[in-house]
Design an enzyme around this catalytic site. Structure first.
Site, short mmCIF file in Angstrom:
data_model
loop_
_atom_site.label_atom_id
_atom_site.label_comp_id
_atom_site.label_asym_id
_atom_site.label_seq_id
_atom_site.Cartn_x
_atom_site.Cartn_y
_atom_site.Cartn_z
N LYS A 82 0.84 -1.21 0.00
CA LYS A 82 0.00 0.00 0.00
C LYS A 82 0.87 1.26 0.00
O LYS A 82 0.49 2.28 -0.55
CB LYS A 82 -0.99 0.00 1.17
CG LYS A 82 -0.38 0.26 2.54
CD LYS A 82 -0.92 1.50 3.19
CE LYS A 82 -0.35 1.72 4.57
NZ LYS A 82 -0.02 3.07 4.92
N ASN A 83 2.09 1.15 0.59
CA ASN A 83 2.94 2.34 0.63
C ASN A 83 3.64 2.60 -0.70
O ASN A 83 4.24 3.65 -0.89
CB ASN A 83 3.96 2.23 1.76
CG ASN A 83 3.32 2.50 3.12
OD1 ASN A 83 2.18 2.97 3.18
ND2 ASN A 83 4.03 2.20 4.19
N ARG A 119 -1.22 10.20 4.74
CA ARG A 119 -0.16 11.17 4.48
C ARG A 119 0.12 11.32 2.99
O ARG A 119 1.19 11.77 2.59
CB ARG A 119 1.11 10.76 5.24
CG ARG A 119 0.87 10.66 6.74
CD ARG A 119 2.09 10.32 7.51
NE ARG A 119 3.11 11.34 7.47
CZ ARG A 119 3.08 12.47 8.15
NH1 ARG A 119 2.05 12.74 8.93
NH2 ARG A 119 4.06 13.33 8.06
N CYS A 122 -0.69 7.76 11.12
CA CYS A 122 -0.61 7.20 12.47
C CYS A 122 0.07 8.16 13.46
O CYS A 122 1.04 8.84 13.10
CB CYS A 122 0.19 5.90 12.43
SG CYS A 122 -0.69 4.60 11.56
N ARG A 156 6.18 13.89 13.38
CA ARG A 156 6.05 13.73 11.92
C ARG A 156 5.96 15.07 11.16
O ARG A 156 4.99 15.34 10.45
CB ARG A 156 4.86 12.83 11.59
CG ARG A 156 4.92 11.49 12.26
CD ARG A 156 3.90 10.52 11.74
NE ARG A 156 4.30 9.90 10.49
CZ ARG A 156 3.59 8.97 9.86
NH1 ARG A 156 2.45 8.56 10.33
NH2 ARG A 156 4.03 8.43 8.73
N ASP A 182 8.48 -0.36 10.61
CA ASP A 182 7.13 -0.94 10.59
C ASP A 182 7.12 -2.42 10.99
O ASP A 182 6.06 -3.02 11.15
CB ASP A 182 6.52 -0.83 9.18
CG ASP A 182 6.30 0.60 8.75
OD1 ASP A 182 6.79 1.51 9.41
OD2 ASP A 182 5.64 0.81 7.72
N VAL A 190 13.74 5.51 14.12
CA VAL A 190 13.10 6.28 13.03
C VAL A 190 12.04 7.23 13.58
O VAL A 190 12.01 8.41 13.23
CB VAL A 190 12.49 5.34 11.96
CG1 VAL A 190 11.86 6.15 10.83
CG2 VAL A 190 13.56 4.40 11.40
N ARG A 235 -6.84 0.10 7.26
CA ARG A 235 -6.22 1.11 6.40
C ARG A 235 -5.02 0.52 5.64
O ARG A 235 -4.71 0.94 4.54
CB ARG A 235 -5.77 2.29 7.29
CG ARG A 235 -5.63 3.59 6.56
CD ARG A 235 -5.71 4.77 7.51
NE ARG A 235 -4.65 4.80 8.50
CZ ARG A 235 -3.38 5.04 8.23
NH1 ARG A 235 -2.99 5.27 7.01
NH2 ARG A 235 -2.50 5.05 9.21
#
Ligand code: EPU
Length: 434
Positions: free
Chosen positions: A22-23, A92, A116, A121, A305, A327, A413
């Site tokens: 999805k990213n 985002r 999230c 961020r 992740d 991160v 999501r």
């Protein structure tokens, strides 16, 4: 409100097919805005994030269809509006549309970002880069407004190899006048997927993964393309960890080992097993595993992740494991839920590994010590973000007894029908309307 009810302790067995990332997919949908010709994006995942991105593109003027074979047909023959500030702040992605929309209309307005709650961020790297390329970006109430008579190539040094900022630069520089050079670019496989698509569209891009040096020679026009989304690395890791935590044995069809090197190395360290074939990867193992020391970082390091489901697996390892999250400063909120389920873990603001990170000498809890193995017990839990939500699911699958998990919109999501697919592997998981 929907919840997941999970009865843990059943080993996962069988085969599951990994969906597209999805990213990567969402960024590729935005890349299609750079041309008025039709684009085809194969292997699109049907997650809520792709739906949110579809809504954004349709509002802008794209015609979008998803077919049963997971193919997205998308064409933006004309931009109806480049101002979409009223759209939901659910992810985002909108900030990445600024460059393509400025190329097509000269100005653009997108909502402030959602996504999230895993840290502050900021998007200062994005804004600085767009400014360098000739855009003026203003923060308005609830939105960002950007305009540019023309966009130009620039020399950009990223203070940190940010995925989003690298994508934003790519999507803007590819049609800018002149050459853009990016130092310290992100080199995640999803970025390479986007670069490949832009090249097929006619973009002139070179990227050295060794030096993080990215060079984009702007072109006037881009053409339509057929591109394919890479397998979702996060899905593969999630299924793998769920199988290992339940002492199962699964085959993830379509998994690509080249994207998972640090994860596979971590599995070897803890004594879990995998077998790589040309069709996918088999994951299997017997508890207790060995303790390990994990440090997240930009690719090719261990991905941020992955740490949430992996920490759950480390509760099933003998000895003291550590995790150093470098991160995001605030990505360990889920640990308190694992503690309630019986995990013996403690968080701290120290850099737990030998190397210090950007969060050293600050007050962010970004390290964990995990004493194992522990027996996890079912609990009532509320998800607060996407990847933590997957840690909750994995913990509930391992735990004795029943868990009821709310806030499941977070995993919806990022994962397509995660409950159905886990059930197909033997998990006792039900989606319940309350
Ligand atoms: N950062 C800044 N300024 C910026 C941009 C980033 O300080 O202008 C900082 C961030 O605060 C963070 C670090 O740089 O500390 C890395 O952020 P990055 O920009 O790389 O992350 P992102 O693009 O916002 C994407 C994924 C995340 C994934 C990270 C890291 C998407 C939509 N999101 O976020 O995925 O964790 O890269 O790989 O692609 C998820 O899927 O659940 C998720 C959060």
């Amino acid at each position: 409100m929907e919840t997941f009810t999970i009865h843990g302790g059943r080993p996962l067995r069988g085969e599951v097919a990994v969906r597209g990332s999805k990213n990567a997919a969402t960024k590729m949908m935005i890349a299609s805005l750079l041309t008025d010709e039709p684009c085809v994006i194969e292997n699109i995942p049907f997650s809520a994030d792709t739906d949110i991105t579809r809504e954004l593109c349709e509002k802008i003027g794209s015609t979008v269809s998803f077919d049963d074979a997971h193919t997205c047909h998308i064409r933006t023959a004309a931009v109806k509006t480049s101002q979409v500030p009223e759209l939901s702040r659910k992810n985002r992605i909108p900030i990445l549309a600024l460059g393509p929309l400025m190329h097509r209309k000269g100005f653009a307005e997108v909502p402030v970002l959602g996504g999230c709650p895993i840290g502050h961020r900021p998007i200062n790297f994005h804004i600085d880069a767009l400014n360098k390329m000739g855009a003026t970006v203003r923060r308005r109430e609830g939105s960002y407004y950007a305009e540019a008579h023309a966009l130009y190539g620039a020399d950009i040094e990223l203070p940190y190899p940010s995925v989003g900022a690298t994508e934003n630069i790519l999507l803007t520089a590819v049609r800018a006048r002149g050459t853009t050079v990016v130092h310290n670019a992100a080199i995640e496989p999803e970025i390479l997927n986007l670069v490949e698509m832009l090249r097929e569209m006619g973009g002139e891009i070179s990227l050295s993964e060794e030096t993080r040096h990215l060079e984009i020679r702007g072109v006037e026009r881009l053409r339509g393309v057929t591109a394919r989304v890479i397998p979702d690395r996060n899905e593969i890791v999630s299924f793998a960890v769920a199988a290992l935590g339940t002492q199962g044995d699964i085959f993830v069809a379509g998994a690509h080992a080249g994207h998972l090197t640090t994860f596979l190395r971590a599995l070897t360290e803890i004594g879990a097993s995998y077998e790589i074939t040309s069709a996918g990867i088999r994951f299997f193992g017997t508890k207790p595993y060995r303790a390990s020391h994990i440090e997240t970082g930009p690719h090719p390091a261990f991905m941020t992740d992955w740490q949430q489901p992996f920490c759950v697996l480390l509760t099933q390892s003998s000895g003291v494991s550590t995790l150093h999250e470098t991160v995001y400063e605030d990505r360990l909120a889920y640990i308190k839920d694992l503690q309630r389920m019986g995990a013996d873990m403690s968080v701290s603001d120290e850099c737990v590994s030998s190397s210090s990170c950007r969060f050293q000498n600050q007050t962010f809890n970004h390290s964990v010590r995990i004493h194992g193995p522990t027996i996890l017990k079912g609990a009532e839990i509320t998800m607060t973000d996407l990847r933590a939500g997957m840690a909750h699911i994995v913990a509930a699958l391992i735990a004795e007894g029943e868990s009821v998990i709310s806030g499941i919109g977070h995993v919806d999501r990022g994962y397509e029908k995660i409950d159905e697919r886990l059930r197909s592997l033997g998990a006792d998981i039900e989606r319940v309307e309350r």
